[in-house]
Design an enzyme around this catalytic site. Structure first.
Site, PDB file in Angstrom:
ATOM      1  N   ALA A 175      41.852  28.560 -25.254  1.00  0.00           N
ATOM      2  CA  ALA A 175      40.429  28.199 -25.296  1.00  0.00           C
ATOM      3  C   ALA A 175      40.066  29.036 -23.713  1.00  0.00           C
ATOM      4  O   ALA A 175      38.783  28.435 -23.557  1.00  0.00           O
ATOM      5  CB  ALA A 175      40.176  26.949 -25.740  1.00  0.00           C
ATOM      6  N   ASP A 235      51.180  25.455 -27.671  1.00  0.00           N
ATOM      7  CA  ASP A 235      50.968  27.200 -28.119  1.00  0.00           C
ATOM      8  C   ASP A 235      50.774  27.421 -29.752  1.00  0.00           C
ATOM      9  O   ASP A 235      50.841  27.546 -30.172  1.00  0.00           O
ATOM     10  CB  ASP A 235      53.275  27.439 -28.198  1.00  0.00           C
ATOM     11  CG  ASP A 235      53.286  28.961 -28.324  1.00  0.00           C
ATOM     12  OD1 ASP A 235      52.353  29.379 -28.656  1.00  0.00           O
ATOM     13  OD2 ASP A 235      54.470  29.258 -28.488  1.00  0.00           O
ATOM     14  N   CYS A 328      39.943  41.605 -25.610  1.00  0.00           N
ATOM     15  CA  CYS A 328      39.016  41.980 -24.107  1.00  0.00           C
ATOM     16  C   CYS A 328      39.968  43.480 -24.083  1.00  0.00           C
ATOM     17  O   CYS A 328      39.415  44.021 -23.029  1.00  0.00           O
ATOM     18  CB  CYS A 328      38.726  41.497 -23.453  1.00  0.00           C
ATOM     19  SG  CYS A 328      40.092  40.378 -21.928  1.00  0.00           S
TER      20      CYS A 328
END
Length: 783
Positions: A175, A235, A328
């Site tokens: 996040a 994790d 991305c």
């Protein structure tokens, strides 16, 4: 989004990855923006037709435009958006700087309700153009208080495809820094009004593996306070099962007795966002250093982690739920290859075609074939994984970092998997960064006829007994689905070990095979041990619920005249035993259930709910003789407001707001009636003021405004920090009329009179700290 940190020397002299020049798009010349390996690799992948290759590369070398979106609840966001559209943009329409026209901000065509904006303005224009400088100051303050989010355009996409609703149990697995988390929170709070926050029945768990980045995440998400938010530090690839009590009272007739008798089940999610760590070559426009250091081995190395995160998300999803996987990066090894391997390893999922979900968004379909490179020299000669393995010596095979899942599936498999339903965003299509999105749907359960209690000999004969090694996957959940459906896939039963002690440990059983794709780790729990990740290094304090009849809670209920439906049983404190309570937090029911039934250290709980009441510190509060020194906090006021009774509310006009904005501690005698008489009659303490709409000296308050104040013996204080006051002043009065702004101006004037030359430099430096590429210092932009 987290990017993989590369290897190599550091420092300006060595030209390493931290070379400051390569971090600035305004310094690096276009002729230096080349990387033969990158161009050769992506040419081999055939990501674009030949005629688009040069436009694509040229776009990658252009600086990224500044983009932002109007944040917060929908009603409040639309009002602020109207101010931008109707007040600021018209004043920026005819700006000419150094003989050239400067384009005003424009709305991003595909973002819902026109709440996202884009503009290309050089830094010197922001510093020297009065019109743009004023608009920039407006953006800076609104960003600081959470009403505007500086965010790359493509970064806004994943939450839009996730379609979170207020009742959903959602998770953001990777996040930090939190811009996408904020979007998910806004969707969870879709029913908020301009002044009051709803308490959604749903949940958002925002997780990040980096401890320091979770604090940035908490800071970002605090701008939209929510009783439904939890932040964890784990994790993502081995995120533990979260336990909640059974929420079912009735079971289907074929449910086994031991399943119905279970008291705890694993929390499953309706929506999960997997915006995974990636090599980040889609961000070349804002991170030009990637031109210098890009290597295909970055993507190859991240492939396994990305796959494990996605597989873990698939195991935690409810049937009928949705996952959005995004990066991305433009690398198919990090994108389509991960999605294909996950779909092949875990049945019951399908890719969803949402190509028409956002009208106006220009994109391309996912790839169905690609050519992984086995070295940084772009060796793509191996058509299949088997060809590659056969080229290795026996001693090299065990240490190879390449898996079969790096290679594309067969053409038939790719068609069956529907890889073309993935979305690829290229920079030259709409002047954005590069991005990849895949939307996965977990198919609803199909009721099968009851299986016979004993297997026949024929059934056993059909058992697959092949000797070939296969990925070792945790299939317990699938077995349980067939064994006893819990009312259309309610939260699944925990394994016996997991349902035991709250301090159970988490062990990872990761199979290693050079001949198979990396499989999802099997997670087991053992009693009597501290959980993995919940080591002595986790120093956060636990959350403790306090009883509704606790004196502090009762005092707050009395002070603020809280109604009987105020959720007093959902109040938390977070401080070591015996310490003075300084803050009270509020959570909704599902967050309360999670906090009560899970060890906070095992799930590494960083924050939970929202802070609503705080102890008024200092001698002033004590001198005032107030029994309860607790005040309602500005960040928690929207949550508490629906329950606040008339005894704690004061009504005021627009003129009173101006007085409160212009002074730190205005005297009660300085206000006009009726506010003066009303506030003087009140006992000392914390109150809520409702400012009515109106007009005053050219300024307009278009809607009711609700703010907290503190009443002392002879003065009143508006309980907002300096930044929030300045943002409010700019929004309503068109200028910063606060005392803090006057003090800052006085200091600048003093400095200017003393050392004029230095003052000019200091002014430029101040602008540099909040330039167009950052909007707010210290706030990390997401890709």
């Amino acid at each position: 989004m987290a990017k993989k940190k590369g290897k190599g020397s550091k420092g300006k002299g060595s030209g390493g990855r931290d070379d400051s020049a390569w971090a600035r798009t305004d310094v690096i010349e276009r002729q230096h923006m080349h990387n033969e390996r990158l161009e050769k690799y992506y040419k081999a992948q055939n990501i674009l037709p030949d005629e688009e290759w040069e436009p694509f590369l040229n776009a990658m070398r252009d600086p990224l435009p500044t983009t932002f979106r109007v944040a917060g609840s929908r009603q409040a966001a639309r009002l602020l958006n109207d101010i931008i559209k109707d007040v600021h943009v018209p004043h920026l329409g005819d700006v000419v700087f150094e003989g050239e026209a400067v384009s005003p901000p424009q709305q991003i065509p595909w973002y819902p309700d026109g709440l996202a904006w884009q503009f290309n303005v050089a830094k010197k224009v922001l510093r020297k153009s009065p019109e743009f400088k004023k608009f920039h100051s407006f953006l800076v303050f609104e960003t600081e208080v959470g009403n505007v989010s500086r965010q790359e355009a493509v970064s806004m996409l994943p939450p839009l495809f996730l379609e979170v609703e207020p009742h959903h149990r959602a998770m953001d697995m990777c996040a930090a820094p939190g811009s996408k988390t904020a979007q998910l929170l806004e969707a969870l709070h879709a029913h908020d009004t301009i002044t009051a926050s709803s308490i959604p029945s749903g949940l958002l768990i925002a997780n990040d593996s980096d401890y320091k980045r979770t604090h940035l995440l908490i800071h970002q998400s605090a701008r939209l306070p929510s009783p439904a938010l939890m932040v964890t530090n784990l994790d993502a690839s081995i995120f533990p099962a979260i336990k909640i009590p059974s929420e079912l009272t009735t079971f289907s007739a074929d449910t086994k007795a031991r399943v119905a008798a279970k008291k705890q089940y694993q929390l499953l999610f309706d929506r999960i966002l997997c915006d995974v760590p990636c090599s980040g070559d889609g961000t070349l426009r804002k991170n030009p250093g990637i031109w210098k250091h890009w290597s295909p081995m970055d993507g190859n190395g991240l492939h396994s982690l990305q796959l494990r995160i996605l597989q873990r998300a698939m195991r935690m999803l409810k049937k009928g739920g949705r996952i959005v996987y995004s990066t991305c990066s433009l690398n198919p090894v990090e994108n389509e290859a991960v999605v294909a391997a996950a779909l092949k390893s875990i049945p019951g999922f399908e890719l969803v075609d949402m190509s028409n979900h956002l009208p106006g968004l220009v994109h391309r379909p996912g790839l169905t074939s690609w050519k992984p490179t086995v070295s940084k020299e772009i060796n793509t000669e191996f058509a299949t994984y088997q060809d590659y393995v056969q080229s290795l010596y026996d001693s090299q095979r065990a240490s190879s970092k390449m898996f079969e899942s790096h290679w594309p599936p067969s053409a038939e498999e790719a068609e069956n998997l529907g890889l073309t339903r993935c979305l690829r965003i290229y920079p030259h299509l709409q002047n954005t960064g590069g991005f990849f999105i895949a939307i996965l749907h977990k198919k609803p359960p199909v009721r099968a006829p009851p299986a016979p209690t004993k297997r026949t000999a024929d059934a056993v004969e059909g058992l697959d007994t092949a000797d070939a090694k296969k990925p070792k996957l945790d299939t317990e959940a699938d077995a349980k689905d067939a064994e006893g459906q819990q009312a259309d896939d309610a939260d699944e039963e925990l394994p016996e070990e997991a349902a035991g002690e709250p301090t159970s440990a988490m062990e990872i059983d990761q199979p290693i095979s050079a001949n198979a794709a990396p499989a999802e780790p099997k997670i087991r729990f053992k009693k009597g041990k501290t959980a993995e990740g919940a080591s002595a290094h986790f120093k956060e304090n636990p959350y403790t619920f306090i009883e509704p009849d606790d004196p502090i809670v009762k005092a707050c209920i009395d002070s603020f005249d809280l109604s009987s439906d105020f959720p007093s049983s959902n109040m938390l404190v977070r401080n070591p035993a015996g310490d003075t309570v300084r803050s009270l937090y509020m959570v909704n029911d599902i967050v309360k259930s999670i906090v009560k039934h899970n060890d906070y250290a095992r799930i590494r709980l960083m924050t939970s709910g929202t802070k609503v009441f705080g102890k008024q510190e200092g001698t002033e509060a004590k001198r005032d003789g107030v029994e309860s020194h607790f005040r309602v906090l500005a960040e928690g006021l929207p949550v508490v407001l629906p329950f606040v009774g008339p005894r704690a509310v004061v009504h005021a006009d627009f003129a009173a707001l101006r007085v409160l904005m212009e002074a730190y501690y205005p005297l009660t005698s300085g206000f006009a009636d009726p506010f003066r008489s009303t506030i003087e009659a009140k006992a000392n303490g914390s109150y809520v003021v409702r400012f009515q709409p109106g007009k005053l000296e050219g300024a307009t308050l278009a809607h009711e405004l609700v703010l907290p104040i503190w009443k002392s013996n002879v003065s009143v204080t508006l309980m907002l920090d300096k930044r929030a006051k300045s943002a409010l002043s700019l929004r309503i009065f068109g200028e910063d009329i606060t005392s803090a702004a006057r003090d800052a101006a006085a200091r600048r004037n003093q400095k200017s009179e003393a050392t004029p030359e230095v003052a000019v430099d200091a002014s430029v430096q101040e602008d540099d700290n909040v330039d167009a590429s950052d909007v707010v210092p210290g706030v990390v932009d997401e890709a």
